[in-house]
Design a protein around this motif. Structure first.
Motif, PDB file in Angstrom:
ATOM      1  N   ILE A 149       5.316  16.232   2.008  1.00  0.00           N
ATOM      2  CA  ILE A 149       5.165  17.272   0.987  1.00  0.00           C
ATOM      3  C   ILE A 149       4.493  18.470   1.639  1.00  0.00           C
ATOM      4  O   ILE A 149       3.398  18.343   2.205  1.00  0.00           O
ATOM      5  CB  ILE A 149       4.326  16.792  -0.206  1.00  0.00           C
ATOM      6  N   ASP A 150       5.146  19.610   1.564  1.00  0.00           N
ATOM      7  CA  ASP A 150       4.588  20.849   2.098  1.00  0.00           C
ATOM      8  C   ASP A 150       3.509  21.359   1.151  1.00  0.00           C
ATOM      9  O   ASP A 150       3.746  21.524  -0.047  1.00  0.00           O
ATOM     10  CB  ASP A 150       5.696  21.891   2.252  1.00  0.00           C
ATOM     11  N   MET A 151       2.329  21.613   1.681  1.00  0.00           N
ATOM     12  CA  MET A 151       1.184  22.012   0.858  1.00  0.00           C
ATOM     13  C   MET A 151       0.909  23.510   0.891  1.00  0.00           C
ATOM     14  O   MET A 151       0.001  23.980   0.211  1.00  0.00           O
ATOM     15  CB  MET A 151      -0.061  21.260   1.332  1.00  0.00           C
ATOM     16  N   LYS A 152       1.658  24.256   1.679  1.00  0.00           N
ATOM     17  CA  LYS A 152       1.326  25.673   1.879  1.00  0.00           C
ATOM     18  C   LYS A 152       1.340  26.461   0.574  1.00  0.00           C
ATOM     19  O   LYS A 152       0.422  27.242   0.295  1.00  0.00           O
ATOM     20  CB  LYS A 152       2.299  26.306   2.880  1.00  0.00           C
ATOM     21  N   GLU A 153       2.367  26.277  -0.238  1.00  0.00           N
ATOM     22  CA  GLU A 153       2.470  27.054  -1.467  1.00  0.00           C
ATOM     23  C   GLU A 153       1.376  26.644  -2.461  1.00  0.00           C
ATOM     24  O   GLU A 153       0.799  27.501  -3.136  1.00  0.00           O
ATOM     25  CB  GLU A 153       3.850  26.855  -2.097  1.00  0.00           C
ATOM     26  N   ALA A 154       1.087  25.360  -2.535  1.00  0.00           N
ATOM     27  CA  ALA A 154       0.022  24.898  -3.432  1.00  0.00           C
ATOM     28  C   ALA A 154      -1.329  25.436  -2.990  1.00  0.00           C
ATOM     29  O   ALA A 154      -2.167  25.816  -3.821  1.00  0.00           O
ATOM     30  CB  ALA A 154       0.003  23.368  -3.475  1.00  0.00           C
ATOM     31  N   ASN A 155      -1.549  25.491  -1.668  1.00  0.00           N
ATOM     32  CA  ASN A 155      -2.824  26.011  -1.157  1.00  0.00           C
ATOM     33  C   ASN A 155      -3.012  27.483  -1.500  1.00  0.00           C
ATOM     34  O   ASN A 155      -4.149  27.944  -1.676  1.00  0.00           O
ATOM     35  CB  ASN A 155      -2.899  25.811   0.360  1.00  0.00           C
ATOM     36  N   LYS A 156      -1.912  28.229  -1.604  1.00  0.00           N
ATOM     37  CA  LYS A 156      -2.008  29.660  -1.932  1.00  0.00           C
ATOM     38  C   LYS A 156      -2.526  29.878  -3.351  1.00  0.00           C
ATOM     39  O   LYS A 156      -3.037  30.959  -3.669  1.00  0.00           O
ATOM     40  CB  LYS A 156      -0.637  30.321  -1.781  1.00  0.00           C
ATOM     41  N   GLN A 157      -2.387  28.873  -4.197  1.00  0.00           N
ATOM     42  CA  GLN A 157      -2.801  29.010  -5.594  1.00  0.00           C
ATOM     43  C   GLN A 157      -4.300  28.799  -5.788  1.00  0.00           C
ATOM     44  O   GLN A 157      -4.820  29.032  -6.877  1.00  0.00           O
ATOM     45  CB  GLN A 157      -2.035  28.007  -6.458  1.00  0.00           C
ATOM     46  N   ASN A 158      -5.001  28.364  -4.737  1.00  0.00           N
ATOM     47  CA  ASN A 158      -6.443  28.133  -4.854  1.00  0.00           C
ATOM     48  C   ASN A 158      -7.186  29.438  -5.115  1.00  0.00           C
ATOM     49  O   ASN A 158      -6.901  30.463  -4.482  1.00  0.00           O
ATOM     50  CB  ASN A 158      -6.996  27.486  -3.593  1.00  0.00           C
ATOM     51  N   ASN A 159      -8.124  29.394  -6.018  1.00  0.00           N
ATOM     52  CA  ASN A 159      -8.930  30.567  -6.344  1.00  0.00           C
ATOM     53  C   ASN A 159     -10.384  30.147  -6.480  1.00  0.00           C
ATOM     54  O   ASN A 159     -10.735  29.343  -7.341  1.00  0.00           O
ATOM     55  CB  ASN A 159      -8.436  31.204  -7.651  1.00  0.00           C
ATOM     56  N   ILE A 160     -11.236  30.656  -5.614  1.00  0.00           N
ATOM     57  CA  ILE A 160     -12.654  30.290  -5.606  1.00  0.00           C
ATOM     58  C   ILE A 160     -13.467  31.362  -6.323  1.00  0.00           C
ATOM     59  O   ILE A 160     -13.365  32.547  -6.004  1.00  0.00           O
ATOM     60  CB  ILE A 160     -13.175  30.113  -4.166  1.00  0.00           C
ATOM     61  N   THR A 170       0.840  -1.209   0.000  1.00  0.00           N
ATOM     62  CA  THR A 170       0.000   0.000   0.000  1.00  0.00           C
ATOM     63  C   THR A 170       0.871   1.253   0.000  1.00  0.00           C
ATOM     64  O   THR A 170       1.994   1.241   0.507  1.00  0.00           O
ATOM     65  CB  THR A 170      -0.927   0.053   1.219  1.00  0.00           C
ATOM     66  N   ILE A 171       0.323   2.315  -0.590  1.00  0.00           N
ATOM     67  CA  ILE A 171       0.932   3.648  -0.502  1.00  0.00           C
ATOM     68  C   ILE A 171      -0.171   4.582  -0.038  1.00  0.00           C
ATOM     69  O   ILE A 171      -1.106   4.880  -0.790  1.00  0.00           O
ATOM     70  CB  ILE A 171       1.505   4.115  -1.848  1.00  0.00           C
ATOM     71  N   THR A 172      -0.104   5.010   1.208  1.00  0.00           N
ATOM     72  CA  THR A 172      -1.166   5.829   1.794  1.00  0.00           C
ATOM     73  C   THR A 172      -0.732   7.282   1.917  1.00  0.00           C
ATOM     74  O   THR A 172       0.452   7.615   1.916  1.00  0.00           O
ATOM     75  CB  THR A 172      -1.566   5.302   3.181  1.00  0.00           C
ATOM     76  N   ILE A 173      -1.749   8.137   2.016  1.00  0.00           N
ATOM     77  CA  ILE A 173      -1.539   9.583   2.178  1.00  0.00           C
ATOM     78  C   ILE A 173      -2.153  10.007   3.505  1.00  0.00           C
ATOM     79  O   ILE A 173      -3.314   9.700   3.774  1.00  0.00           O
ATOM     80  CB  ILE A 173      -2.192  10.365   1.026  1.00  0.00           C
ATOM     81  N   LYS A 174      -1.384  10.722   4.319  1.00  0.00           N
ATOM     82  CA  LYS A 174      -1.871  11.203   5.610  1.00  0.00           C
ATOM     83  C   LYS A 174      -1.789  12.723   5.666  1.00  0.00           C
ATOM     84  O   LYS A 174      -0.897  13.334   5.074  1.00  0.00           O
ATOM     85  CB  LYS A 174      -1.051  10.604   6.757  1.00  0.00           C
ATOM     86  N   ASP A 175      -2.752  13.338   6.368  1.00  0.00           N
ATOM     87  CA  ASP A 175      -2.714  14.792   6.521  1.00  0.00           C
ATOM     88  C   ASP A 175      -1.800  15.179   7.672  1.00  0.00           C
ATOM     89  O   ASP A 175      -1.129  14.319   8.273  1.00  0.00           O
ATOM     90  CB  ASP A 175      -4.125  15.356   6.699  1.00  0.00           C
ATOM     91  N   ASP A 201      -1.840  21.532   5.636  1.00  0.00           N
ATOM     92  CA  ASP A 201      -0.603  22.250   5.299  1.00  0.00           C
ATOM     93  C   ASP A 201       0.526  21.298   4.932  1.00  0.00           C
ATOM     94  O   ASP A 201       1.566  21.720   4.417  1.00  0.00           O
ATOM     95  CB  ASP A 201      -0.148  23.127   6.476  1.00  0.00           C
ATOM     96  N   LYS A 202       0.322  20.008   5.202  1.00  0.00           N
ATOM     97  CA  LYS A 202       1.371  19.036   4.912  1.00  0.00           C
ATOM     98  C   LYS A 202       0.733  17.657   4.732  1.00  0.00           C
ATOM     99  O   LYS A 202      -0.252  17.340   5.402  1.00  0.00           O
ATOM    100  CB  LYS A 202       2.385  18.972   6.061  1.00  0.00           C
ATOM    101  N   ILE A 203       1.279  16.890   3.830  1.00  0.00           N
ATOM    102  CA  ILE A 203       0.862  15.499   3.711  1.00  0.00           C
ATOM    103  C   ILE A 203       2.094  14.606   3.836  1.00  0.00           C
ATOM    104  O   ILE A 203       3.223  15.037   3.572  1.00  0.00           O
ATOM    105  CB  ILE A 203       0.148  15.196   2.373  1.00  0.00           C
ATOM    106  N   THR A 204       1.865  13.380   4.266  1.00  0.00           N
ATOM    107  CA  THR A 204       2.918  12.384   4.373  1.00  0.00           C
ATOM    108  C   THR A 204       2.569  11.194   3.492  1.00  0.00           C
ATOM    109  O   THR A 204       1.467  10.652   3.588  1.00  0.00           O
ATOM    110  CB  THR A 204       3.087  11.908   5.833  1.00  0.00           C
TER     111      THR A 204
END
Length: 384
Positions: free
Chosen positions: A199-210, A133-138, A170-173
């Motif tokens: 993986i640091d998610m902060k920069e990717a989250n800044k790109q969100n536009n609603i 398995t390859i899992t993703i955690k917050d 803000d981060k996933i493992t």
């Protein structure tokens, strides 16, 4: 704007009643109302700054090779969001390598390679499932996803996981638990190729536009479709809308029957050129849908979400509702004697034709205390 007045209805042929050979009995039919609506929302669905997508020259083993184009992945490279986790795990002569990974609230993607002792990538040795398995955690340690191989290329395992709801962390493992190599029809190789990286998610989250949307349409059969919002993320665009049935429509779909719905729509340019289609009734359509989801948010109301690889950012386009279906009880009934069904029998129901091809009776003996036969049996008709 043209609204066809044709209504096409298909019958769900799963009937589950007991028929007696010598008695006529009737059963109401569950029906699907498939309505062609073709309604266009003439709105500009967002116009923002243009991201220049470069032409990549590299043809090395990469997520960005020319034969694996993906506009979302190209954006991540342009924005500097691709990381090299420097994963290299060797055991039993096999080496697991990960040099590219990227994540945003839409999806997580990584290129995984498995080299044998001769340095050749083995495309068929790794299987994912109960064993590997390859899992993703917050950032709180909760499992939010599990990766799988999309294939597409012989150069690496194209591992990916899509999120139906934008990931909020803000981060996933990424944790890999790899202990077995080989297919079920060959000798398995036991070892340890486990890995873990963040993986640091902060920069990717800044790109969100609603972008909040407006516009609604009510069909002649009582469904109101309301556009809600677009969420633009690095690797995809999430489109949300709601549907709501009025009282009359709900009465035709008692219980939870009304929840059995499907939508068909597409996006097109102002010149009528197709961009994407969802559940179309045609072949050779444009498709970039990554994931979709729908859920009940109220009595008669449902929220729908669709995540596409992209939607235009620099020019207006239309959302066109092509059709929808809702399961209904219309009160139609059929009756027949199974023993007399020696040839196909056709029943006309509104604009539909239901043909019974064959039926036979089968005695079913019930048991008592698991061993003793009871003094009666039932007859059940089976339609094939």
């Amino acid at each position: 704007m043209v609204i066809p007045n044709t209504v096409e209805i298909a019958v769900d042929n799963t009937l589950s009643s007991l028929f007696d050979q010598n008695m006529k009995k009737r059963s109401p039919l569950k029906r699907w109302r498939w309505v062609a609506v073709t309604v266009a929302f003439f709105f500009v669905l967002g116009a923002v700054s243009i991201l220049t997508v470069p032409t990549f020259a590299e043809v090395l083993r990469s997520l960005f090779a020319k034969d694996n184009p993906d506009i979302g992945l190209m954006r991540t490279q342009e924005l500097g969001l691709v990381i090299n986790p420097h994963i290299k795990v060797k055991d039993k002569g096999y080496t697991l390598v990960i040099n590219e990974a990227v994540a945003d609230p839409t999806r997580v993607t990584l290129a995984l390679q498995l080299f044998d002792e001769n340095g050749k990538h083995d495309r068929d040795k790794l299987g994912l499932g109960d064993v590997n398995t390859i899992t993703i955690k917050d950032d709180k340690g909760n499992v939010v996803g599990s990766m799988y191989d999309m294939g597409y290329t012989s150069d690496f395992y194209y591992m990916v996981d899509f999120f139906s709801e934008p990931l909020k962390t803000d981060k996933i493992t990424i944790e890999g638990s790899i202990g077995t190599l080989g297919q079920s029809n060959e000798t398995l190789i036991k070892g340890n190729w486990n890995f873990s990286f963040d993986i640091d998610m902060k920069e990717a989250n800044k790109q969100n536009n609603i972008e909040e949307l407006a516009g609604s349409y009510t069909t002649p059969h009582g469904m109101t479709v309301t556009l809600k919002r677009l969420t633009r993320m690095v690797q995809g665009v999430r489109f949300e809308l709601e549907t709501e049935l009025d009282g009359a429509a709900m009465a035709r779909s008692p219980g939870d029957l009304w929840e059995k719905q499907m939508l068909s729509f597409h996006f097109e340019t102002t010149g009528g050129e197709e961009i994407h289609s969802v559940n179309p009734r045609k072949w050779n359509y444009m498709d970039s849908l990554m994931t979709s989801d729908h859920k009940v948010v109220g009595n008669g109301k449902m929220r729908w979400s669709y995540t596409f690889k992209y939607l235009p950012e620099d020019k207006p386009y239309r959302f066109v509702l092509d059709a929808y279906s809702v399961a209904e009880m219309d009160g139609s009934k059929i009756s027949f004697r199974p023993s007399e069904l020696t040839e196909p029998q056709t029943f006309k129901i509104m604009n539909d034709s239901l043909e019974l091809v064959r039926a036979h009776l089968r005695n079913r003996k019930s048991t008592k205390d698991h061993m003793k036969l009871s003094s009666h049996s039932t007859e059940k008709w089976i339609m094939k």
